[in-house]
Enzyme design. Structure first.
Site, PDB file in Angstrom:
ATOM      1  N   ASP A  45       0.833  -1.205   0.000  1.00 43.74           N
ATOM      2  CA  ASP A  45       0.000   0.000   0.000  1.00 43.74           C
ATOM      3  C   ASP A  45       0.871   1.259   0.000  1.00 43.74           C
ATOM      4  O   ASP A  45       1.778   1.406   0.825  1.00 43.74           O
ATOM      5  CB  ASP A  45      -0.914  -0.004   1.224  1.00 43.74           C
ATOM      6  CG  ASP A  45      -2.036   1.010   1.134  1.00 43.74           C
ATOM      7  OD1 ASP A  45      -1.728   2.221   1.062  1.00 43.74           O
ATOM      8  OD2 ASP A  45      -3.208   0.614   1.158  1.00 43.74           O
ATOM      9  N   ARG A  47       0.322   4.091   0.987  1.00 47.39           N
ATOM     10  CA  ARG A  47       0.129   4.983   2.137  1.00 47.39           C
ATOM     11  C   ARG A  47       0.954   4.580   3.347  1.00 47.39           C
ATOM     12  O   ARG A  47       0.869   5.226   4.399  1.00 47.39           O
ATOM     13  CB  ARG A  47      -1.356   5.024   2.514  1.00 47.39           C
ATOM     14  CG  ARG A  47      -2.267   5.544   1.419  1.00 47.39           C
ATOM     15  CD  ARG A  47      -3.718   5.271   1.738  1.00 47.39           C
ATOM     16  NE  ARG A  47      -4.016   3.839   1.728  1.00 47.39           N
ATOM     17  CZ  ARG A  47      -5.214   3.317   2.018  1.00 47.39           C
ATOM     18  NH1 ARG A  47      -6.215   4.124   2.341  1.00 47.39           N
ATOM     19  NH2 ARG A  47      -5.405   2.014   1.971  1.00 47.39           N
ATOM     20  N   HIS A  99      -1.558  -2.978   8.265  1.00 46.92           N
ATOM     21  CA  HIS A  99      -2.171  -1.672   8.490  1.00 46.92           C
ATOM     22  C   HIS A  99      -3.686  -1.801   8.459  1.00 46.92           C
ATOM     23  O   HIS A  99      -4.250  -2.634   7.734  1.00 46.92           O
ATOM     24  CB  HIS A  99      -1.697  -0.630   7.460  1.00 46.92           C
ATOM     25  CG  HIS A  99      -2.153  -0.900   6.063  1.00 46.92           C
ATOM     26  ND1 HIS A  99      -3.280  -0.326   5.515  1.00 46.92           N
ATOM     27  CD2 HIS A  99      -1.635  -1.688   5.089  1.00 46.92           C
ATOM     28  CE1 HIS A  99      -3.428  -0.727   4.271  1.00 46.92           C
ATOM     29  NE2 HIS A  99      -2.430  -1.559   3.979  1.00 46.92           N
ATOM     30  N   CYS A 102      -6.548  -2.322   5.294  1.00 50.84           N
ATOM     31  CA  CYS A 102      -5.815  -2.995   4.221  1.00 50.84           C
ATOM     32  C   CYS A 102      -6.789  -3.517   3.167  1.00 50.84           C
ATOM     33  O   CYS A 102      -7.725  -4.274   3.474  1.00 50.84           O
ATOM     34  CB  CYS A 102      -5.006  -4.154   4.801  1.00 50.84           C
ATOM     35  SG  CYS A 102      -4.116  -5.142   3.580  1.00 50.84           S
TER      36      CYS A 102
END
Length: 225
Positions: A45, A47, A99, A102
């Protein structure tokens, strides 16, 4: 003809010049050797940038990322990264970092097809089914967060049981495996309390971590753990 990514190239040059200005010789030193103490195994990801999340500079953390931060004993890519980090770089800590929110985990919970990655996400589906008694009685939001955490715990166990880590512990190498979950909404990591620092700790630490998620109340009204 200018590149359609010229703005990124310009940003890179500005960044490199700023780093060199603030820390003269940084890149020359970095090019000569890398000696990180940490291996970050995280999600792909965009982020969740490993270095920025833990405030480390380039060269201070070795990184492996894939969809839903999965580590399996058949994934030669992940195992090769772990082997190089442990045997060659002598990292002291391996952090498996999931995270909240997800996309891979959410797809599993919502039974959504995403394409080729469905095959990869079967590993997360296995986690869901293995712990469904601790998961499926929760509200949807809690299911999402808990499965993200459980997936990390499972992957920590997989890393700890890999032959690379087991061999490192057998020869007395100082090495710990940790499980974290990162919050997209606040930028903070949560330690899931699943740190393993020796072969004899793996089973007990894993079991204790999973038991923190209670099963659905029994039919007689009592709570099971």
């Amino acid at each position: 003809m200018s590149s359609p990514l010229q703005h990124l190239i310009d940003a890179n040059r500005a960044w490199a010049e700023r780093v060199e200005r603030e820390n003269p010789g940084f890149f020359k030193t970095l090019a000569a050797q890398q000696s990180p103490k940490y291996l970050w195994i995280g999600c792909s990801d965009s982020r969740v940038p490993a270095n920025q999340v833990i405030g480390l500079a380039p060269g201070e953390v070795f990184v492996h990322r894939n969809v839903a931060n999965v580590v399996t004993h058949s994934d030669l890519n992940a195992l090769s990264v772990i082997q190089f980090a442990v045997d060659e770089l002598k990292v002291q800590h391996i952090m498996v970092v999931g995270h909240y929110g997800c996309g891979g985990v959410l797809a599993v919970l919502r039974e959504q097809r995403v394409g080729l990655a469905d095959n990869w996400l079967r590993h997360v589906h296995d986690v869901k089914m293995r712990h469904r008694g601790r998961l499926m009685h929760l509200c949807r939001h809690d299911q999402e967060d808990v499965l993200c955490e459980m997936n990390v715990i499972e992957q920590v166990g997989n890393v700890a049981q890999s032959n690379v880590v087991q061999d490192a512990w057998a020869r007395g190498q100082a090495l710990s495996v940790h499980g974290w979950c990162y919050g997209l909404k606040d930028g903070k990591v949560k330690d899931l309390g699943v740190t393993m620092s020796g072969a004899g700790e793996v089973v007990d630490v894993y079991r204790a971590a999973i038991k923190r998620y209670p099963r659905a109340p029994a039919a007689d009204g009592s709570d099971e753990t």
